[in-house]
Design an enzyme around this catalytic site. Structure first.
Site, PDB file in Angstrom:
ATOM      1  N   CYS A  63       0.578  -1.291   0.342  1.00 35.42           N
ATOM      2  CA  CYS A  63       0.005  -0.414   0.523  1.00 35.42           C
ATOM      3  C   CYS A  63       0.927   1.342  -0.132  1.00 35.42           C
ATOM      4  O   CYS A  63       1.643   1.426   0.981  1.00 35.42           O
ATOM      5  CB  CYS A  63      -0.759  -0.220   0.954  1.00 35.42           C
ATOM      6  SG  CYS A  63      -1.179   1.205   1.371  1.00 35.42           S
ATOM      7  N   TYR A 199      -6.186   5.808  -8.626  1.00 38.25           N
ATOM      8  CA  TYR A 199      -7.172   5.589  -8.397  1.00 38.25           C
ATOM      9  C   TYR A 199      -8.440   5.467  -8.816  1.00 38.25           C
ATOM     10  O   TYR A 199      -9.341   4.715  -9.098  1.00 38.25           O
ATOM     11  CB  TYR A 199      -7.172   5.267  -6.598  1.00 38.25           C
ATOM     12  CG  TYR A 199      -6.652   4.553  -5.978  1.00 38.25           C
ATOM     13  CD1 TYR A 199      -6.308   3.052  -5.963  1.00 38.25           C
ATOM     14  CD2 TYR A 199      -5.271   4.885  -5.838  1.00 38.25           C
ATOM     15  CE1 TYR A 199      -5.644   2.078  -4.763  1.00 38.25           C
ATOM     16  CE2 TYR A 199      -3.662   4.716  -5.043  1.00 38.25           C
ATOM     17  CZ  TYR A 199      -4.220   3.195  -5.119  1.00 38.25           C
ATOM     18  OH  TYR A 199      -3.004   2.225  -4.057  1.00 38.25           O
TER      19      TYR A 199
END
Length: 331
Positions: A63, A199
């Site tokens: 992440c 994203y």
């Protein structure tokens, strides 16, 4: 990617039907601050004093948001003062998992040393039994008060930047007072257009939303490459001297994943980062700093995105490339 609703786990992907196919990220919900003396920070409650051994960090090596906190833990000399649990990269029906017996040793978690939890969502319900919200990393846990301090990465790195300085004697400052307005301004731009921009492209479910995100993303990358062609770091002071700040690290954790993941998996494929000359030189300077590359795990990065996002990659086949050394300016 699931969430808790009144303390119950739900395996539920992002619902873009309400936003005409656009991805919208939810704000982090738990935002207390560790301070040197335990006084209240900009948000949340007081009582979280910087003390060695009191706090525990939950992260994923895959992440980019969690990666920021690992970099600051490394650069600020907090390894002996803040312990860490690393989840395995597979985020499946139960979300982030402490899989200590993964069939591939590369992807095994080191486990939850505090509570021996199986899943990260159990940490959230330990904090608040009826918790509702997305279960994300990083999570900063207070062993003394038995609760989550924060799950907002941008604020955790600022705690790490200064709260523990009297304990570590480390005076490196990546958010100096005189540069804060400039740092905040470029952070805001980069967050919307690059950090979250990849994203917005990857999780979009409508072509026009995807194309708008990609256009904005690469326009910003073009601007950043031009900026870094004329200066060493992202922020200069009033005299034109360049300073390494948190803005550089916040961008770094996105771009270090770009060529291996976002270019293909998120269809951000107008150009590779390694084809931007100034950005590549900037990446190389950051990679050379002691300890930085110890926080980069490409096995976890590739495995997580390609294996966990079955709505995007239903075959769960993880690409074999790019070849070793693909990192911009890799040594």
């Amino acid at each position: 990617m699931g969430l808790l609703i009144n303390g119950q786990w739900h395996d539920q992907w992002y619902d873009t039907s309400k936003t005409d196919g656009a991805f919208q990220r939810e704000d982090a919900a738990i935002r207390h601050w560790i301070t040197a003396d335990g006084s209240a920070g900009p948000s949340g409650d007081a009582g979280f004093k910087a003390e060695s051994g009191r706090y525990h960090l939950y992260v994923s090596l895959a992440c980019p948001w969690a990666h920021r906190t690992l970099i600051f833990r490394e650069l600020k000399g907090l390894q002996e003062h803040i312990s860490v649990s690393v989840v395995s990269p597979d985020m499946l029906s139960q979300g982030w998992e402490f899989d200590t017996e993964h069939p591939d040793p590369r992807f095994r978690s080191n486990g939850d040393e505090l509570f021996n939890s199986r899943y990260l969502h159990q940490i959230y319900t330990r904090h608040k039994p009826d918790y509702s919200g997305r279960v994300t990393v990083p999570v900063l846990w207070d062993k003394q008060r038995n609760c989550i301090v924060s799950n907002e990465s941008s604020e955790i790195i600022r705690m790490f930047n200064s709260a523990f300085d009297q304990i570590t004697g480390n005076s490196l400052d990546f958010y100096p007072q005189a540069l804060r307005a400039d740092i905040d301004a470029i952070n805001e731009r980069i967050y919307h257009r690059v950090n979250n921009g990849v994203y917005k492209a990857g999780f979009a479910t409508a072509a026009d939303k995807y194309e708008a995100a990609v256009s904005t993303l690469f326009a910003e990358l073009d601007q950043l490459d031009t900026l870094l062609a004329g200066q060493r770091w992202l922020v200069n002071d009033a005299l034109g001297q360049s300073h390494l700040t948190e803005a550089d690290w916040r961008l770094f954790t996105t771009l270090v994943r770009f060529d291996a993941v976002y270019f293909g998996h998120f269809k951000c494929n107008l150009q590779l980062i390694r084809d931007y000359p100034a950005l590549s030189r900037w990446m190389k300077r950051l990679q050379k700093l002691p300890g930085v590359m110890d926080t980069v795990n490409l096995d976890h990065i590739k495995r997580h995105y390609y294996f966990s996002h079955d709505t995007i990659n239903p075959t769960r086949i993880v690409p074999v490339g790019p070849r070793a050394g693909f990192l911009p300016g890799a040594l």
